[in-house]
Design a protein around this motif. Structure first.
Motif, PDB file in Angstrom:
ATOM      1  N   SER A 225       0.856  -1.194   0.000  1.00  0.00           N
ATOM      2  CA  SER A 225       0.000   0.000   0.000  1.00  0.00           C
ATOM      3  C   SER A 225       0.887   1.237   0.000  1.00  0.00           C
ATOM      4  O   SER A 225       1.943   1.255   0.637  1.00  0.00           O
ATOM      5  CB  SER A 225      -0.933   0.006   1.218  1.00  0.00           C
ATOM      6  OG  SER A 225      -0.204  -0.119   2.431  1.00  0.00           O
ATOM      7  N   THR A 261      -2.226  -1.141  -3.947  1.00  0.00           N
ATOM      8  CA  THR A 261      -3.264  -0.119  -3.769  1.00  0.00           C
ATOM      9  C   THR A 261      -2.957   1.075  -4.662  1.00  0.00           C
ATOM     10  O   THR A 261      -1.922   1.137  -5.319  1.00  0.00           O
ATOM     11  CB  THR A 261      -3.321   0.377  -2.317  1.00  0.00           C
ATOM     12  OG1 THR A 261      -2.147   1.169  -2.040  1.00  0.00           O
ATOM     13  CG2 THR A 261      -3.411  -0.771  -1.336  1.00  0.00           C
ATOM     14  N   ARG A 280      -9.966   2.809   4.199  1.00  0.00           N
ATOM     15  CA  ARG A 280     -10.282   3.037   2.780  1.00  0.00           C
ATOM     16  C   ARG A 280      -9.345   2.303   1.828  1.00  0.00           C
ATOM     17  O   ARG A 280      -9.512   2.376   0.612  1.00  0.00           O
ATOM     18  CB  ARG A 280     -10.235   4.545   2.480  1.00  0.00           C
ATOM     19  CG  ARG A 280     -11.378   5.327   3.103  1.00  0.00           C
ATOM     20  CD  ARG A 280     -11.371   6.790   2.678  1.00  0.00           C
ATOM     21  NE  ARG A 280     -10.329   7.571   3.339  1.00  0.00           N
ATOM     22  CZ  ARG A 280      -9.269   8.106   2.746  1.00  0.00           C
ATOM     23  NH1 ARG A 280      -9.086   7.916   1.452  1.00  0.00           N
ATOM     24  NH2 ARG A 280      -8.397   8.816   3.415  1.00  0.00           N
ATOM     25  N   GLN A 282      -7.776  -0.136  -0.641  1.00  0.00           N
ATOM     26  CA  GLN A 282      -8.373  -1.050  -1.611  1.00  0.00           C
ATOM     27  C   GLN A 282      -7.257  -1.724  -2.395  1.00  0.00           C
ATOM     28  O   GLN A 282      -6.506  -1.072  -3.125  1.00  0.00           O
ATOM     29  CB  GLN A 282      -9.289  -0.271  -2.572  1.00  0.00           C
ATOM     30  CG  GLN A 282      -9.899  -1.117  -3.678  1.00  0.00           C
ATOM     31  CD  GLN A 282     -10.779  -0.281  -4.594  1.00  0.00           C
ATOM     32  OE1 GLN A 282     -11.398   0.690  -4.165  1.00  0.00           O
ATOM     33  NE2 GLN A 282     -10.823  -0.661  -5.870  1.00  0.00           N
ATOM     34  N   TYR A 283      -7.114  -3.042  -2.222  1.00  0.00           N
ATOM     35  CA  TYR A 283      -6.073  -3.801  -2.908  1.00  0.00           C
ATOM     36  C   TYR A 283      -6.634  -4.472  -4.158  1.00  0.00           C
ATOM     37  O   TYR A 283      -7.788  -4.895  -4.176  1.00  0.00           O
ATOM     38  CB  TYR A 283      -5.514  -4.900  -2.002  1.00  0.00           C
ATOM     39  CG  TYR A 283      -4.622  -4.421  -0.882  1.00  0.00           C
ATOM     40  CD1 TYR A 283      -3.249  -4.279  -1.070  1.00  0.00           C
ATOM     41  CD2 TYR A 283      -5.151  -4.134   0.367  1.00  0.00           C
ATOM     42  CE1 TYR A 283      -2.426  -3.864  -0.037  1.00  0.00           C
ATOM     43  CE2 TYR A 283      -4.338  -3.714   1.420  1.00  0.00           C
ATOM     44  CZ  TYR A 283      -2.968  -3.584   1.208  1.00  0.00           C
ATOM     45  OH  TYR A 283      -2.159  -3.171   2.243  1.00  0.00           O
ATOM     46  N   GLY A 300      -4.739   0.429  -8.286  1.00  0.00           N
ATOM     47  CA  GLY A 300      -5.676   0.185  -7.201  1.00  0.00           C
ATOM     48  C   GLY A 300      -7.101  -0.099  -7.625  1.00  0.00           C
ATOM     49  O   GLY A 300      -7.981  -0.203  -6.770  1.00  0.00           O
ATOM     50  N   SER A 301      -7.359  -0.225  -8.931  1.00  0.00           N
ATOM     51  CA  SER A 301      -8.736  -0.462  -9.366  1.00  0.00           C
ATOM     52  C   SER A 301      -8.744  -1.173 -10.710  1.00  0.00           C
ATOM     53  O   SER A 301      -7.756  -1.176 -11.450  1.00  0.00           O
ATOM     54  CB  SER A 301      -9.492   0.866  -9.493  1.00  0.00           C
ATOM     55  OG  SER A 301      -8.985   1.631 -10.577  1.00  0.00           O
TER      56      SER A 301
END
Length: 488
Positions: A225, A261, A280, A282-283, A300-301
């Motif tokens: 992260s 992330t 908050r 998000q991995y 991260g998305s």
């Protein structure tokens, strides 16, 4: 409550024996001046090793009894008990220290008399402060290592401490920073199902200089992260982008998996923003078939994965359009919230890349785009722009586009830059100069248009284009950016 004698232990994490095998090597070096693989172990060496292990087991048993008397039996731990334990521990430590010192060239065999040897040994002991995990945590190490190791190691260049002490046998020595050595040592101290978590600079997973450390990660499942240093910081006073790396051994029958992330920003002035930071996180899993400039991109998305896959599908990179006889484009190697590239060099912070004349305008637009800013963030240390990120930028076929479109966009952006130019003094420990600065925020409408044109050539969806145009926009366009950093 029990007292804390022997529960807190101090020493140099990086210097000392962690296993009996290391002691075996040092014994033969000290006694015979040769590494063990170059000679057969003699019976006296085997006897010495056996005696050392028996002493370590004996001391560990005393430690166990000491803790049991403190916590379970309600018994009394006397001063004599403590002194006896310290006496045995010191005797074994002294023997191991002398074996270890021999690996640093301080052996009784090399001195004609005892006084000069003792003086040199005492100086080495004071500077290196060895910590022998093999005896301090004998039962744990004999059973494979620790279940969990957590920490925040020093972010110090090795060159700054090398006059005080040196390390031996580290695969990460070329990384040149103590935090890399601490990570290597920590990974060597955890058991097969153990876990390690350290807060270290973002450069650990974002620069070529840390390649030896990154190679160590190949044997672990990883969660990385990432945290910005502007506007908010994880540690007040530490002006450094950071990564929290969590690692555990993986089953050899399965593939090694890496998770990542976003690069997170927040404002220290917004309490709820900082307080909810870790909630908050998000991995996402980093696919092994995505090959970028950086082995561990800060993705991260799913939309970011789609964007980078679409870019890579074009099969080209800016380096394909390098031409030593072409035109020079200068990219700015500094800055935080915006990326700039210009036809002229304004300071030593602008680095040259020579591009074929036919693709010059397209490359100019690419390196000034928000798309490149995003690509740079996911691949870099988020402070410096280096050749790797510029040359490896995935692009479409730049010779198969209407250069007139990019020519108009380039001239429009340069015109806007020229109307928002100031001279800014920069005074610091390293930088001491007056530098031309651009208020790039005022150019965002033109940069948005550049990204729309680029999106058509890459084949981005409307959602993907929207993501790029609005990436990090809260901090790049808001007062937070103005108050905490330069606009460029």
């Amino acid at each position: 409550m029990p007292d804390i004698d022997f529960n807190i232990r101090a020493g140099n994490t990086l210097v000392g024996f962690t296993a009996l095998e290391q002691i075996k090597k040092a014994i033969t070096t000290e006694k015979h001046g040769q590494a063990p693989q170059k000679r057969l172990l003699q019976q006296e060496d085997l006897d010495t090793m056996k005696r050392i292990e028996e002493k370590a087991q004996d001391i560990d048993s005393l430690f166990a009894l000491f803790r049991q008397q403190q916590t379970e039996l309600g018994g009394e731990v006397t001063t004599a008990d403590k002194q006896e334990l310290r006496k045995r521990l010191k005797a074994l430590e002294d023997e191991l220290n002398r074996y270890l010192a021999s690996e640093y060239g301080i052996s009784q065999n090399h001195f004609k008399s005892k006084p000069p040897y003792e003086k040199k040994f005492s100086e080495w002991l004071a500077s290196h402060k060895p910590f022998h995990w093999f005896i301090e945590f004998h039962a744990i190490m004999k059973n494979g290592g620790f279940d969990v190791i957590i920490g925040n190691p020093p972010y110090v260049k090795y060159s700054k401490v090398k006059d005080d002490y040196t390390i031996k046998g580290y695969k990460t020595e070329n990384c040149g920073n103590l935090y890399a050595f601490v990570m290597e040592r920590s990974l060597s101290l955890i058991r097969k199902q153990g876990r390690c978590g350290l807060i270290i600079p973002i450069a650990s997973v974002s620069t070529n200089g840390m390649s030896e450390l990154q190679q160590l990660y190949d044997d672990y499942i990883q969660w990385h992260s990432h945290y910005a240093t502007r506007p908010g910081k994880l540690f007040m006073g530490v002006d450094m982008n950071l990564t929290i790396s969590l690692l555990t051994h993986f089953d050899k029958h399965k593939h090694c998996t890496s998770y990542s992330t976003f690069y997170y920003r927040w404002s220290n002035g917004t309490i709820t923003d900082r307080d909810s930071l870790f909630q908050r996180l998000q991995y996402i899993e980093l696919p092994s078939n995505v090959k970028l400039a950086n082995k561990y991109p800060k993705l991260g998305s799913s939309v970011e994965l789609k964007i980078i896959r679409q870019m890579l599908s074009k099969g080209q990179k800016i380096e394909n359009y390098y031409d030593r006889n072409g035109k020079i484009l200068y990219y700015h190697s500094g800055g935080r919230y915006w990326r700039k590239a210009l036809p002229q060099k304004l300071s030593s912070h602008y680095k040259p890349v020579t591009i074929s004349e036919k693709t010059f305008e397209a490359c100019f637009c690419l390196l000034n785009s928000q798309l490149f800013y995003w690509y740079w963030i996911i691949n870099s240390n988020c402070m410096d722009v280096v050749e790797r990120e510029v040359f490896k930028l995935p692009v479409f076929n730049l010779t198969d586009v209407n250069s007139e479109d990019f020519y108009k966009l380039m001239n429009g952006l340069l015109s806007q830059y020229s109307t928002s130019t100031t001279i800014r003094p920069r005074r610091g420990e390293i930088i001491n100069t007056d530098e031309i600065n651009f208020d790039v925020q005022k150019s965002k409408p033109i940069i948005d248009e550049i990204d729309r044109v680029l999106a058509r050539h890459y084949g981005f969806t409307d959602d993907e284009l929207d993501y790029i145009i609005n990436y990090d926009i809260k901090y790049r366009m808001g007062r937070v950016a103005l108050e905490n950093d330069e606009s460029s």
